[in-house]
Structure formats: C-alpha cells, structure tokens
Scaffold this motif. Structure first.
Motif, PDB file in Angstrom:
ATOM      1  N   GLU A   1      15.317  43.056 -17.787  1.00 60.85           N
ATOM      2  CA  GLU A   1      16.172  44.234 -17.756  1.00 60.85           C
ATOM      3  C   GLU A   1      15.955  45.099 -18.995  1.00 60.85           C
ATOM      4  O   GLU A   1      16.048  46.326 -18.927  1.00 60.85           O
TER       5      GLU A   1
ATOM      6  N   ASP B   1      18.547  38.865  -6.592  1.00 63.78           N
ATOM      7  CA  ASP B   1      19.443  38.583  -7.710  1.00 63.78           C
ATOM      8  C   ASP B   1      19.132  39.511  -8.884  1.00 63.78           C
ATOM      9  O   ASP B   1      18.135  40.232  -8.897  1.00 63.78           O
ATOM     10  N   TYR B   2      19.990  39.443  -9.916  1.00 62.85           N
ATOM     11  CA  TYR B   2      19.806  40.263 -11.107  1.00 62.85           C
ATOM     12  C   TYR B   2      18.540  39.847 -11.863  1.00 62.85           C
ATOM     13  O   TYR B   2      18.142  38.674 -11.835  1.00 62.85           O
ATOM     14  N   PRO B   3      17.893  40.795 -12.549  1.00 67.22           N
ATOM     15  CA  PRO B   3      16.742  40.425 -13.390  1.00 67.22           C
ATOM     16  C   PRO B   3      17.204  39.659 -14.623  1.00 67.22           C
ATOM     17  O   PRO B   3      18.400  39.653 -14.961  1.00 67.22           O
ATOM     18  N   SER B   4      16.253  39.017 -15.305  1.00 70.32           N
ATOM     19  CA  SER B   4      16.579  38.305 -16.545  1.00 70.32           C
ATOM     20  C   SER B   4      16.854  39.300 -17.667  1.00 70.32           C
ATOM     21  O   SER B   4      16.614  40.512 -17.528  1.00 70.32           O
TER      22      SER B   4
ATOM     23  N   ASN C   1      24.024  46.042   1.375  1.00 75.38           N
ATOM     24  CA  ASN C   1      24.894  45.519   0.336  1.00 75.38           C
ATOM     25  C   ASN C   1      25.620  44.298   0.882  1.00 75.38           C
ATOM     26  O   ASN C   1      25.795  44.168   2.100  1.00 75.38           O
TER      27      ASN C   1
ATOM     28  N   GLN D   1      10.695  41.312 -10.203  1.00 77.09           N
ATOM     29  CA  GLN D   1      11.141  40.992  -8.846  1.00 77.09           C
ATOM     30  C   GLN D   1       9.973  40.422  -8.042  1.00 77.09           C
ATOM     31  O   GLN D   1       9.671  40.868  -6.932  1.00 77.09           O
TER      32      GLN D   1
ATOM     33  N   GLY E   1      21.462  42.694  -1.578  1.00 79.05           N
ATOM     34  CA  GLY E   1      21.809  42.579  -2.992  1.00 79.05           C
ATOM     35  C   GLY E   1      22.687  43.744  -3.404  1.00 79.05           C
ATOM     36  O   GLY E   1      22.766  44.764  -2.708  1.00 79.05           O
TER      37      GLY E   1
ATOM     38  N   GLY F   1      21.354  48.747  -7.340  1.00 80.68           N
ATOM     39  CA  GLY F   1      20.703  48.814  -8.644  1.00 80.68           C
ATOM     40  C   GLY F   1      19.666  47.748  -8.906  1.00 80.68           C
ATOM     41  O   GLY F   1      19.186  47.611 -10.039  1.00 80.68           O
ATOM     42  N   LEU F   2      19.267  46.965  -7.876  1.00 79.87           N
ATOM     43  CA  LEU F   2      18.313  45.878  -8.080  1.00 79.87           C
ATOM     44  C   LEU F   2      16.895  46.250  -7.632  1.00 79.87           C
ATOM     45  O   LEU F   2      16.062  45.373  -7.406  1.00 79.87           O
TER      46      LEU F   2
END
Length: 334
Positions: A196, A189-192, A164, A38, A59, A62-63
């Motif tokens: 992850e 955004d979500y991790p790669s 959120n 991140q 986000g 869980g990020l």
C-alpha cells in the motif's frame, strides 16, 4: 494409444505450452507493473481468460478490482466496454434495444455495451435482479436476443464483474442461476503495508505505468486450444468429482457434520469449471498435465459461490470457505 505414444504427446504438448507460457508471463508482468500487490487477482483473471470463463471479483471499494480488469483489457488487443451497474439501470442499457425509425417506418437494433470482447460489469450487485439477469443469455450462450433478432457476441467474450460484499448498503444478492455462470468468484483482500505504501507513492506522485498491448486475440485462442489438451488423469477426474459430490451428499464422504450447514451442493458446472481451471493452472505453470495441487489451488474460487448455506450455518457463522476446507481435508488426493 500406447504408453510410449502418450508420453511423446505430452512431451510435445509441454514444448508448445512452454512457448505460449512466455506470452502469459509477459502479460502477468505487464499487469503487475500497473497493479501492485494483487498477484492472486491477476492469476485468477488469467485463468478465466484461458478457460473462457467469466470471473467475479468481490471486495470492498478501493482494492483495484476495476483497475485490474481495465488493465487486462488494455494489455489484450480486443474491444473493451464498461457497464456501471446502478439501481436505475435497465436491461436495455446492457444488451441494447430496438429503435423505431420514423422515416423508414422500421425498427432497427441499437447494440448495447455487452457487444465487446471484454465487458467490465462494475458493481454488478448494485442493480436489481432483472438487470443482472439480462446478462444470462450473453454469459451462457455467447449471444443476445433483441426482439426477433439473435446476434452472436465476439470471440473471445468475457464478463469480468466486480461486486461489493452483500452486507454493504445498496447491494442485491445475485440470482443463483447467474452466480453459477461465473467460472470463478474471487475474494480480494487488502494489500500489505509495504504494497500500500508503494501504491500511495505511485499514485500521489503520478508515476502510474501505462499498460501496453502484449498479447493478441489469436494468441489467446491458440492458448485456449492448448489448455483443452492438458492431460487430466482419471484419478484427478475422480478427485474433482468426489470434491463436488461431497458438497451434495456429505454423509457419504464421512462429513455428516456439514449436512446441517449446506442447503444445496455445487452444480455440475462446478466439476466442469474445476477441471478447466485446473488445466489452465497447469498451463500457467508450464505443464502439460494436471496435478492435485492445481485442483486444490482453485477449489475455493470455483466452489464458494455454488454452495448454498443453511440458516444454521449463518447462525453459527460458518462460511462457504470453511465448508470447502473441511471437504478438502477429508477427500484424499491421488
């Protein structure tokens, strides 16, 4: 001031910035060891810290938003408090209240969790507007009024909030006045896949790193003074102002197609915070002067929550980011 003296001042400032930058490089490295993948979020937290501006992270759960803010507070030698925003939270739970002492027959002030250097407002948009607005005076004036008593908040004072996406159940829209007081709004955004995987292994094996204190509050104050001295050329100032004014009067900047998508443009706080964030970005890059790329890199984070979208924009699914992209493509960089 002569050009020679000006050049010498910038060289001297660059030397001071390089020295302080090493501290923030170590802070970034310390945070990166606890928060995998991140980098964008960590950099924006550091910009907020250097610019003395509050930061809003948006986000899905869980990020590592909460973890990032908590880790930042742990790496700094300052007081930290966390407020979990819920629908039944009251303003007094945030700023404090007056308590009547039956023995002395007097009221005394019980301070709330907002009295800390770093305040984590977790899931800030899960509480009603009256609770969110309890932070307004604290965020803008760095003070809190309870009854007839006004108390100064510690220095530095930073609100680091998470929220959120507003289309999730049980969330409220932040009032515009409060949203405008956040220097940056960052979308996480979500991790790669690989990142992850690393997070999964680290957590499941219980090998998370403890965050060490690496920067003092005095070092933060000193670095903030250096950030204020970072040179901002008049051409860069005009570039920032053109960008902000283009969100208010798009047709003047040959952006007539945006008029139906914008209900109101960015406030004067946008230009102020864009200049501060650009200076902080230059500092983190070890420079004593701002370049157009510094402004572009933080433009979306400074502007996205300050542009009001019309019903037509929502109907055509035009986002604030798309509006900013069009502005950036039209306004010519110096």
């Amino acid at each position: 001031m002569s050009d020679l003296q000006h050049s010498e001042d910038i060289v001297q400032l660059n030397s001071q910035i390089q020295e302080q930058k090493l501290l923030f490089d170590s802070l970034r490295e310390e945070l990166s060891g606890a928060i995998i993948g991140q980098k964008y979020m960590i950099d924006r937290l550091l910009i907020g810290l250097l610019g003395n501006g509050h930061v809003l992270l948006e986000g899905v759960p869980g990020l590592a938003k909460t973890l990032a803010i908590k880790s930042l507070a742990e790496a700094l030698d300052g007081a930290f408090s966390r407020i979990q925003f819920t629908p039944d939270l009251l303003p007094a739970d945030v700023i404090g209240t007056q308590i009547y002492n039956m023995h002395s027959h007097e009221f005394s002030v019980k301070r709330g969790p907002v009295f800390a250097n770093f305040v984590l407002a977790d899931e800030i948009n899960r509480a009603p507007s009256k609770v969110q607005s309890a932070l307004l005076e604290a965020m803008q004036e760095r003070q809190v009024t309870i009854g007839e008593e006004t108390m100064q908040l510690p220095d530095p004072f930073l609100v680091l909030a998470t929220q959120n996406p507003i289309d999730q159940e049980g969330t409220y829209q932040l009032p515009e006045a409060q949203s405008d007081r956040f220097m940056l709004k960052c979308k996480i955004d979500y991790p790669s896949f690989q990142e992850e995987r690393e997070v999964m292994r680290m957590v499941s094996q219980g090998t998370q790193r403890m965050v060490r204190k690496v920067v003092s509050l005095d070092a933060i104050r000193h670095s903030r003074e250096l950030v204020k001295k970072v040179y901002l050329d008049e051409k860069i100032e005009k570039y920032i102002l053109d960008m902000v004014f283009a969100t208010r009067t798009p047709s003047v900047y040959n952006l007539s197609e945006l008029e139906n998508f914008i209900s109101f443009g960015a406030s004067p706080r946008a230009s102020i915070n864009l200049a501060i964030a650009a200076r902080a970005t230059a500092f983190l890059n070890g420079r004593g002067f701002v370049i157009p790329e510094d402004v572009k890199s933080v433009a979306k984070d400074v502007l996205r929550h300050r542009i009001g979208l019309s019903f037509e924009a929502e109907a055509e699914e035009v986002s604030a980011e798309e509006v900013i992209d069009r502005v950036l493509s039209k306004i010519q960089a110096p």
